[in-house]
Design a protein around this motif. Structure first.
Motif, PDB file in Angstrom:
ATOM      1  N   ARG A  37      -8.360  -1.959  12.435  1.00  0.00           N
ATOM      2  CA  ARG A  37      -7.270  -1.690  11.928  1.00  0.00           C
ATOM      3  C   ARG A  37      -8.280  -1.672  10.068  1.00  0.00           C
ATOM      4  O   ARG A  37      -7.492  -0.537  10.334  1.00  0.00           O
ATOM      5  CB  ARG A  37      -5.939  -1.848  12.107  1.00  0.00           C
ATOM      6  CG  ARG A  37      -5.015  -0.969  11.431  1.00  0.00           C
ATOM      7  CD  ARG A  37      -3.854  -1.313  11.216  1.00  0.00           C
ATOM      8  NE  ARG A  37      -3.654  -3.286  10.978  1.00  0.00           N
ATOM      9  CZ  ARG A  37      -3.055  -3.658   9.690  1.00  0.00           C
ATOM     10  NH1 ARG A  37      -3.378  -2.712   8.751  1.00  0.00           N
ATOM     11  NH2 ARG A  37      -3.402  -4.594   9.648  1.00  0.00           N
ATOM     12  N   LEU A  38      -8.278  -2.801   9.705  1.00  0.00           N
ATOM     13  CA  LEU A  38      -9.039  -3.577   8.553  1.00  0.00           C
ATOM     14  C   LEU A  38     -10.263  -2.522   8.670  1.00  0.00           C
ATOM     15  O   LEU A  38     -10.423  -1.927   7.035  1.00  0.00           O
ATOM     16  CB  LEU A  38      -8.500  -5.059   8.440  1.00  0.00           C
ATOM     17  CG  LEU A  38      -7.253  -5.502   8.662  1.00  0.00           C
ATOM     18  CD1 LEU A  38      -7.012  -7.034   8.951  1.00  0.00           C
ATOM     19  CD2 LEU A  38      -6.318  -5.000   7.123  1.00  0.00           C
ATOM     20  N   THR A  41      -9.388   0.688   7.734  1.00  0.00           N
ATOM     21  CA  THR A  41      -8.806   0.746   6.593  1.00  0.00           C
ATOM     22  C   THR A  41      -9.950   1.056   5.399  1.00  0.00           C
ATOM     23  O   THR A  41      -9.797   1.377   4.163  1.00  0.00           O
ATOM     24  CB  THR A  41      -7.332  -0.040   5.925  1.00  0.00           C
ATOM     25  OG1 THR A  41      -6.983  -0.072   7.212  1.00  0.00           O
ATOM     26  CG2 THR A  41      -6.814   0.185   5.465  1.00  0.00           C
ATOM     27  N   SER A  45     -11.070   3.069   2.596  1.00  0.00           N
ATOM     28  CA  SER A  45     -10.549   3.230   1.219  1.00  0.00           C
ATOM     29  C   SER A  45     -11.316   2.803   0.209  1.00  0.00           C
ATOM     30  O   SER A  45     -10.735   2.608  -0.938  1.00  0.00           O
ATOM     31  CB  SER A  45      -9.557   1.903   1.243  1.00  0.00           C
ATOM     32  OG  SER A  45      -8.497   1.921   1.654  1.00  0.00           O
ATOM     33  N   PHE A 177     -10.738  -6.513   1.990  1.00  0.00           N
ATOM     34  CA  PHE A 177     -10.780  -8.162   2.958  1.00  0.00           C
ATOM     35  C   PHE A 177     -11.334  -9.434   3.342  1.00  0.00           C
ATOM     36  O   PHE A 177     -12.291  -8.624   2.965  1.00  0.00           O
ATOM     37  CB  PHE A 177     -10.571  -7.319   4.054  1.00  0.00           C
ATOM     38  CG  PHE A 177      -9.873  -5.740   3.871  1.00  0.00           C
ATOM     39  CD1 PHE A 177      -8.254  -6.060   3.289  1.00  0.00           C
ATOM     40  CD2 PHE A 177      -9.748  -4.267   4.614  1.00  0.00           C
ATOM     41  CE1 PHE A 177      -7.374  -4.592   3.337  1.00  0.00           C
ATOM     42  CE2 PHE A 177      -8.621  -3.297   4.231  1.00  0.00           C
ATOM     43  CZ  PHE A 177      -7.742  -3.918   3.182  1.00  0.00           C
ATOM     44  N   HIS A 266      -6.614  -2.885  -5.353  1.00  0.00           N
ATOM     45  CA  HIS A 266      -6.660  -3.055  -3.740  1.00  0.00           C
ATOM     46  C   HIS A 266      -5.480  -2.949  -2.602  1.00  0.00           C
ATOM     47  O   HIS A 266      -5.492  -2.302  -1.992  1.00  0.00           O
ATOM     48  CB  HIS A 266      -7.331  -3.860  -3.109  1.00  0.00           C
ATOM     49  CG  HIS A 266      -8.649  -4.435  -3.628  1.00  0.00           C
ATOM     50  ND1 HIS A 266      -9.710  -3.055  -3.422  1.00  0.00           N
ATOM     51  CD2 HIS A 266      -9.739  -4.896  -3.980  1.00  0.00           C
ATOM     52  CE1 HIS A 266     -10.795  -2.902  -4.310  1.00  0.00           C
ATOM     53  NE2 HIS A 266     -11.286  -4.871  -4.292  1.00  0.00           N
ATOM     54  N   GLY A 270      -4.689  -0.004  -0.189  1.00  0.00           N
ATOM     55  CA  GLY A 270      -4.887  -0.360   1.111  1.00  0.00           C
ATOM     56  C   GLY A 270      -2.969   0.234   1.577  1.00  0.00           C
ATOM     57  O   GLY A 270      -3.622   0.540   2.926  1.00  0.00           O
ATOM     58  N   ASN A 274      -2.886   2.422   4.691  1.00  0.00           N
ATOM     59  CA  ASN A 274      -2.754   2.502   5.849  1.00  0.00           C
ATOM     60  C   ASN A 274      -1.470   3.640   5.539  1.00  0.00           C
ATOM     61  O   ASN A 274      -1.029   3.843   7.415  1.00  0.00           O
ATOM     62  CB  ASN A 274      -1.544   0.683   5.228  1.00  0.00           C
ATOM     63  CG  ASN A 274      -1.144   0.378   6.843  1.00  0.00           C
ATOM     64  OD1 ASN A 274      -2.430   0.076   8.362  1.00  0.00           O
ATOM     65  ND2 ASN A 274      -0.157   0.251   6.904  1.00  0.00           N
ATOM     66  N   ASP A 287       3.583  -1.014   4.505  1.00  0.00           N
ATOM     67  CA  ASP A 287       2.439  -0.926   4.216  1.00  0.00           C
ATOM     68  C   ASP A 287       1.528  -1.789   3.367  1.00  0.00           C
ATOM     69  O   ASP A 287       0.248  -2.347   3.415  1.00  0.00           O
ATOM     70  CB  ASP A 287       2.000   0.658   3.422  1.00  0.00           C
ATOM     71  CG  ASP A 287       2.329   1.418   4.307  1.00  0.00           C
ATOM     72  OD1 ASP A 287       2.423   1.531   6.042  1.00  0.00           O
ATOM     73  OD2 ASP A 287       3.778   2.746   4.355  1.00  0.00           O
ATOM     74  N   VAL A 291      -1.131  -5.075   4.991  1.00  0.00           N
ATOM     75  CA  VAL A 291      -2.817  -5.721   4.374  1.00  0.00           C
ATOM     76  C   VAL A 291      -3.176  -6.601   3.163  1.00  0.00           C
ATOM     77  O   VAL A 291      -4.055  -6.875   2.764  1.00  0.00           O
ATOM     78  CB  VAL A 291      -3.534  -4.130   3.574  1.00  0.00           C
ATOM     79  CG1 VAL A 291      -3.439  -2.937   4.433  1.00  0.00           C
ATOM     80  CG2 VAL A 291      -2.458  -3.992   2.412  1.00  0.00           C
ATOM     81  N   ILE A 295      -6.052  -9.297   2.008  1.00  0.00           N
ATOM     82  CA  ILE A 295      -6.583  -8.842   0.179  1.00  0.00           C
ATOM     83  C   ILE A 295      -6.281 -10.277  -0.431  1.00  0.00           C
ATOM     84  O   ILE A 295      -7.333 -10.491  -1.040  1.00  0.00           O
ATOM     85  CB  ILE A 295      -5.835  -7.664  -0.009  1.00  0.00           C
ATOM     86  CG1 ILE A 295      -6.124  -6.628   0.576  1.00  0.00           C
ATOM     87  CG2 ILE A 295      -5.499  -7.544  -1.707  1.00  0.00           C
ATOM     88  CD1 ILE A 295      -5.151  -5.382   0.033  1.00  0.00           C
TER      89      ILE A 295
END
Length: 321
Positions: A37-38, A41, A45, A177, A266, A270, A274, A287, A291, A295
């Motif tokens: 997922r990250l 993302t 992004s 991230f 960010h 992010g 998300n 959201d 994240v 971050i």
């Protein structure tokens, strides 16, 4: 590249593409849902990611699979103490006509895996970091733009610190991230062993192309955000700055340094991404919270008191949330 009649239609297409991507990546990568997922993302992004995990957790395979599913070119650079900047960006060589000719290095790809980035000296790390920030490299006074989209995924091994060159805070700040990989669960590891010890190689379908990804990256930037969400994100970053007017009491007690303005930027980008990946058209505070740990994790520095008490960076971030 498909054309969309409205941003709403494009947002729905991104949410659907994300679901399909998860299914395709899941053919090869078992578990690690949060990491995937990250990672996706960060791609949508326009960010870079630092993966921290012990050896053998399929970091390289994960990046290779993501590159395959996104139909992007992929290069892996193994960082070693004797690696030179020219080994990354390329160098000028004499051709048959006795003229200097630039030979491109492995950085000229869409996705770069910088394996064990803390194994190489700072001058070589800096060569990669210029490309991350400027999306170009400079060799012999000549500037060469990189292919877009361009995404750097760097890995670090948290166990072995002997003979390493830790990334300075200013360089860590360029990674959107910091993603920690943990051991798979018992059930996931059973599945991994079954999949990898059989003579079956799953085929990953190409879901998106470079043009689609660039269009979705621009779409993420156009997502509207309410003021209260921006105030929450900026307020959260200010909480991490010890000794300032808006600092949290725990931050003043346990932190040496807090996160800079790049963290606020960010958090919002992010959160926008998300929201889109989850089928929403505008982000809310949840959201931002989704994240925030990845971050803030590498942007705050603990003081001696926190280290002596054994308080981890993740514990401090959770308290601030």
């Amino acid at each position: 590249m498909r054309q969309y009649s409205s941003d709403k239609e494009a947002a729905d297409a991104l949410a659907q593409a994300y679901k399909t991507l998860r299914q395709e990546i899941g053919k090869v990568i078992v578990g690690q849902d949060e990491v995937v997922r990250l990672l996706l993302t960060a791609v949508f992004s326009q960010g870079h990611a630092l993966l921290v995990g012990v050896p053998g957790l399929a970091k390289t395979l994960l990046v290779q699979t993501v590159a395959d599913a996104l139909d992007l070119s992929f290069n892996r650079i193994q960082f070693t103490p004797d690696l030179m900047p020219s080994d990354i960006v390329g160098s000028e060589t004499l051709n048959n006509q006795r003229e200097f000719h630039f030979v491109k290095g492995p950085v000229f790809a869409n996705i770069i895996l910088a394996d064990e980035i803390n194994r190489t000296p700072p001058k070589t790390q800096a060569a990669l970091l210029e490309s991350m920030q400027e999306y170009a490299v400079t060799v012999a006074g000549q500037r060469y733009p990189l292919q877009r989209p361009f995404f750097v995924l760097a890995t670090q091994n948290p166990i072995e610190q002997e003979g390493t060159y830790p990334l300075p805070e200013a360089q860590l700040d360029r990674f959107m991230f910091n993603i920690t990989l943990d051991y798979p669960s018992y059930e996931a590891e059973l599945q991994i062993v079954k999949n990898t010890t059989a003579d079956i190689k799953p085929t990953v379908q190409k879901i998106l192309h470079a043009d689609d990804i660039e269009a979705f990256q621009h779409l993420v930037r156009r997502v509207p955000v309410t003021d209260n969400v921006i105030e929450y994100a900026v307020g959260l970053v200010h909480k991490t700055r010890p000794g300032t007017a808006r600092a949290a009491a725990r931050a003043t007690q346990l932190l040496e340094w807090g996160a800079g303005p790049r963290a606020s930027q960010h958090l919002i980008v992010g959160a926008k991404c998300n929201a889109l990946l989850n089928g929403k058209y505008s982000p809310d505070i949840e959201d931002v919270r989704a994240v925030a740990p990845a971050i803030l994790r590498h942007r705050i520095v603990r003081n001696f008191k926190a280290e002596a008490e054994g308080t981890t960076v993740d514990q401090i971030v959770q308290e601030l949330l």
